[in-house]
Design an enzyme around this catalytic site. Structure first.
Site, PDB file in Angstrom:
ATOM      1  N   TRP A  64       6.656   1.133  -8.030  1.00 15.89           N
ATOM      2  CA  TRP A  64       5.270   0.914  -7.643  1.00 15.89           C
ATOM      3  C   TRP A  64       4.613   0.050  -8.707  1.00 15.89           C
ATOM      4  O   TRP A  64       4.443   0.490  -9.847  1.00 15.89           O
ATOM      5  CB  TRP A  64       4.550   2.259  -7.504  1.00 15.89           C
ATOM      6  CG  TRP A  64       5.038   2.980  -6.297  1.00 15.89           C
ATOM      7  CD1 TRP A  64       4.584   2.804  -5.026  1.00 15.89           C
ATOM      8  CD2 TRP A  64       6.085   3.953  -6.225  1.00 15.89           C
ATOM      9  NE1 TRP A  64       5.300   3.609  -4.170  1.00 15.89           N
ATOM     10  CE2 TRP A  64       6.216   4.327  -4.869  1.00 15.89           C
ATOM     11  CE3 TRP A  64       6.942   4.537  -7.159  1.00 15.89           C
ATOM     12  CZ2 TRP A  64       7.147   5.261  -4.435  1.00 15.89           C
ATOM     13  CZ3 TRP A  64       7.866   5.471  -6.732  1.00 15.89           C
ATOM     14  CH2 TRP A  64       7.974   5.819  -5.375  1.00 15.89           C
ATOM     15  N   HIS A 100      -0.109   4.631  -3.958  1.00 17.77           N
ATOM     16  CA  HIS A 100       0.191   5.140  -2.621  1.00 17.77           C
ATOM     17  C   HIS A 100      -0.734   6.332  -2.357  1.00 17.77           C
ATOM     18  O   HIS A 100      -1.455   6.777  -3.261  1.00 17.77           O
ATOM     19  CB  HIS A 100       1.672   5.534  -2.471  1.00 17.77           C
ATOM     20  CG  HIS A 100       2.227   6.382  -3.599  1.00 17.77           C
ATOM     21  ND1 HIS A 100       3.529   6.809  -3.649  1.00 17.77           N
ATOM     22  CD2 HIS A 100       1.643   6.901  -4.719  1.00 17.77           C
ATOM     23  CE1 HIS A 100       3.734   7.536  -4.732  1.00 17.77           C
ATOM     24  NE2 HIS A 100       2.604   7.601  -5.390  1.00 17.77           N
ATOM     25  N   ARG A 152      -1.557  -2.336  -5.501  1.00 12.76           N
ATOM     26  CA  ARG A 152      -0.320  -2.688  -6.201  1.00 12.76           C
ATOM     27  C   ARG A 152      -0.448  -4.063  -6.830  1.00 12.76           C
ATOM     28  O   ARG A 152      -1.033  -4.973  -6.239  1.00 12.76           O
ATOM     29  CB  ARG A 152       0.865  -2.663  -5.235  1.00 12.76           C
ATOM     30  CG  ARG A 152       1.156  -1.242  -4.824  1.00 12.76           C
ATOM     31  CD  ARG A 152       2.424  -1.109  -4.035  1.00 12.76           C
ATOM     32  NE  ARG A 152       2.459   0.237  -3.455  1.00 12.76           N
ATOM     33  CZ  ARG A 152       3.392   0.681  -2.643  1.00 12.76           C
ATOM     34  NH1 ARG A 152       4.390  -0.092  -2.319  1.00 12.76           N
ATOM     35  NH2 ARG A 152       3.334   1.910  -2.175  1.00 12.76           N
ATOM     36  N   GLN A 164      -2.853   2.860   3.476  1.00 15.75           N
ATOM     37  CA  GLN A 164      -1.759   3.715   3.932  1.00 15.75           C
ATOM     38  C   GLN A 164      -2.335   4.914   4.656  1.00 15.75           C
ATOM     39  O   GLN A 164      -3.525   5.243   4.525  1.00 15.75           O
ATOM     40  CB  GLN A 164      -0.928   4.233   2.744  1.00 15.75           C
ATOM     41  CG  GLN A 164      -0.010   3.194   2.137  1.00 15.75           C
ATOM     42  CD  GLN A 164       0.935   3.808   1.121  1.00 15.75           C
ATOM     43  OE1 GLN A 164       0.655   4.863   0.541  1.00 15.75           O
ATOM     44  NE2 GLN A 164       2.053   3.142   0.893  1.00 15.75           N
ATOM     45  N   VAL A 167      10.956  13.089  -1.964  1.00 16.58           N
ATOM     46  CA  VAL A 167      11.518  13.635  -0.724  1.00 16.58           C
ATOM     47  C   VAL A 167      13.037  13.734  -0.853  1.00 16.58           C
ATOM     48  O   VAL A 167      13.662  12.988  -1.604  1.00 16.58           O
ATOM     49  CB  VAL A 167      11.155  12.774   0.511  1.00 16.58           C
ATOM     50  CG1 VAL A 167       9.703  12.966   0.907  1.00 16.58           C
ATOM     51  CG2 VAL A 167      11.482  11.314   0.269  1.00 16.58           C
ATOM     52  N   ALA A 189       6.987  14.810   4.732  1.00 13.08           N
ATOM     53  CA  ALA A 189       5.908  13.894   4.340  1.00 13.08           C
ATOM     54  C   ALA A 189       6.273  12.505   4.820  1.00 13.08           C
ATOM     55  O   ALA A 189       7.452  12.174   4.956  1.00 13.08           O
ATOM     56  CB  ALA A 189       5.727  13.888   2.822  1.00 13.08           C
TER      57      ALA A 189
HETATM   58  N1  PHE Z   1       4.530   6.849  -0.909  1.00 18.06           N
HETATM   59  C1  PHE Z   1       5.626   6.067  -0.396  1.00 18.06           C
HETATM   60  C2  PHE Z   1       5.319   4.609  -0.630  1.00 18.06           C
HETATM   61  O1  PHE Z   1       4.204   4.247  -0.748  1.00 18.06           O
HETATM   62  C3  PHE Z   1       5.878   6.311   1.072  1.00 18.06           C
HETATM   63  C4  PHE Z   1       6.324   7.712   1.348  1.00 18.06           C
HETATM   64  C5  PHE Z   1       5.406   8.691   1.634  1.00 18.06           C
HETATM   65  C6  PHE Z   1       7.663   8.019   1.316  1.00 18.06           C
HETATM   66  C7  PHE Z   1       5.809   9.998   1.887  1.00 18.06           C
HETATM   67  C8  PHE Z   1       8.089   9.309   1.596  1.00 18.06           C
HETATM   68  C9  PHE Z   1       7.157  10.281   1.873  1.00 18.06           C
HETATM   69  O2  PHE Z   1       6.217   3.791  -0.713  1.00 18.06           O
END
Ligand code: PHE
Length: 350
Positions: free
Chosen positions: A161, A177, A203, A217, A260, A314
């Site tokens: 990120w 995010h 970002r 998002q 995750v 998620a």
């Molecule tokens: N937060 C991640 C992203 O911005 C996306 C994501 C959210 C992945 C929740 C898995 C679970 O790239």
């Protein structure tokens, strides 16, 4: 003038003055004329002042003639001035005329931005699936943006990120995010949890047709007993069908996100070509929507949930991306570009 008699001089002035006054087309010209002939240095005034230089026997006649001229020209000036003044007024009235019978100009009514509309629509879709919409801070701590998401500070995954830091040494960031809200929500409640979190994320990226330093998002989080990946897939499929039509299918492919396990990226089959491949899906038949997966046990543990009892899924999807898919927008920069021609295409009639 020396060769003219007084009467000749009077006649000469009279003739020129009247012709010139006749030719005066504007108020300004008339006023200049008055100065030229009747003003304190005007020709008539100078003539009357010069009377004393005449032989005494000529003075009475010349004096009478001069005064008569002064009166005649004065009266002529009054008339012409009044004429021009009223013409001037007429013209100004005509120029400034307001046609009270014309219809009024319609005021531009504002309309929701296409991204806001998509967020509203998603919130409604998820509300029907039992998800509450919540919002979180855009200026976030590294603790929530990373640590609580199983991304320790020395972990290379942080580099994924491209973070915009607000302070040094980097404890405060612009959230990269919407995932930090996972931990914030879970800390505040006991399971079951079902929330979606729409909002801006930031970002540090070079801008091009598919990258911006700010975009939106929508995070989804569901935690309960016995939540499985089938629930995740069913939820995302339902969302895709509500947005893009009842035929839509969801594809999962393995992907890695520290928060995750297992992790996937998910895509929807292209509504335009039904997966055959076209311009919008760039020939692949699939449109990438975002990342997802089962909430990592470490993330559950960090907020005091027992991963032996609870499980959850998620997901995070790009909101602009959904509008782009649905409306065939091919440049992400259009959304924040503030070009009314672009925005008006989305404005619904009130
Ligand atoms: N937060 C991640 C992203 O911005 C996306 C994501 C959210 C992945 C929740 C898995 C679970 O790239």
């Amino acid at each position: 003038m020396a060769t003219m008699t007084a009467q000749e001089t009077i006649d000469d002035i009279r003739q020129r003055a009247l012709a010139q006054l006749d030719a005066a087309a504007t108020l300004d010209e008339a006023i200049a004329w008055e100065r030229e002939f009747l003003g304190s240095r005007g020709e008539v005034t100078l003539f009357l002042r010069g009377l004393s230089a005449l032989p005494p026997e000529e003075r009475p006649v010349a004096g009478r003639g001069g005064n008569a001229l002064k009166q005649e020209l004065g009266a002529a000036w009054e008339r012409r001035h009044a004429e021009l003044a009223s013409a001037d007024l007429e013209r100004r009235l005509a120029d400034d005329a307001v046609d009270v019978t014309l219809p009024g100009r319609p005021t531009d009514l504002g309309a929701a931005h296409p991204v806001s509309e998509m967020i509203d629509e998603l919130s409604e879709i998820f509300a029907l699936l039992g998800f509450q919409t919540v919002f979180g801070p855009e200026v976030e701590t590294a603790h929530y943006n990373f640590d609580q998401l199983n991304i320790p500070s020395e972990h290379p995954a942080r580099d994924v990120w491209d973070t915009i830091h607000v302070d040094l040494p980097g404890e405060i960031v612009l959230r990269t995010h919407t995932s930090p809200m996972q931990a914030r929500v879970m800390e505040q409640t006991e399971p079951p949890v079902r929330v979606v979190v729409p909002g801006r994320v930031y970002r540090y990226e070079a801008q091009d047709a598919s990258h911006e330093w700010m975009f939106h998002q929508l995070e989804g989080l569901a935690v309960d007993r016995n939540i499985t990946m089938a629930d995740l897939k069913g939820t995302l499929a339902e969302m895709a069908r509500q947005l893009f039509g009842a035929e839509r299918r969801i594809r999962f492919r393995c992907d890695f996100f520290p928060f995750v396990e297992p992790g996937v990226d998910f895509a929807v089959d292209c509504a335009l070509c039904s997966g055959k491949g076209c311009r919008v899906c760039k020939g692949s038949g699939w449109l990438e929507m975002g990342g997802a997966g089962m909430v990592h046990p470490n993330v559950l543990r960090a907020v005091g949930y027992d991963p032996e009892v609870y499980s959850g899924f998620a997901f995070g999807l790009g909101v602009e991306r959904l509008v782009m898919m649905r409306s065939g927008v091919d440049d992400l920069r259009a959304f924040a570009g503030n070009d009314l021609r672009f925005l008006r295409q989305f404005a619904r009639a009130a």
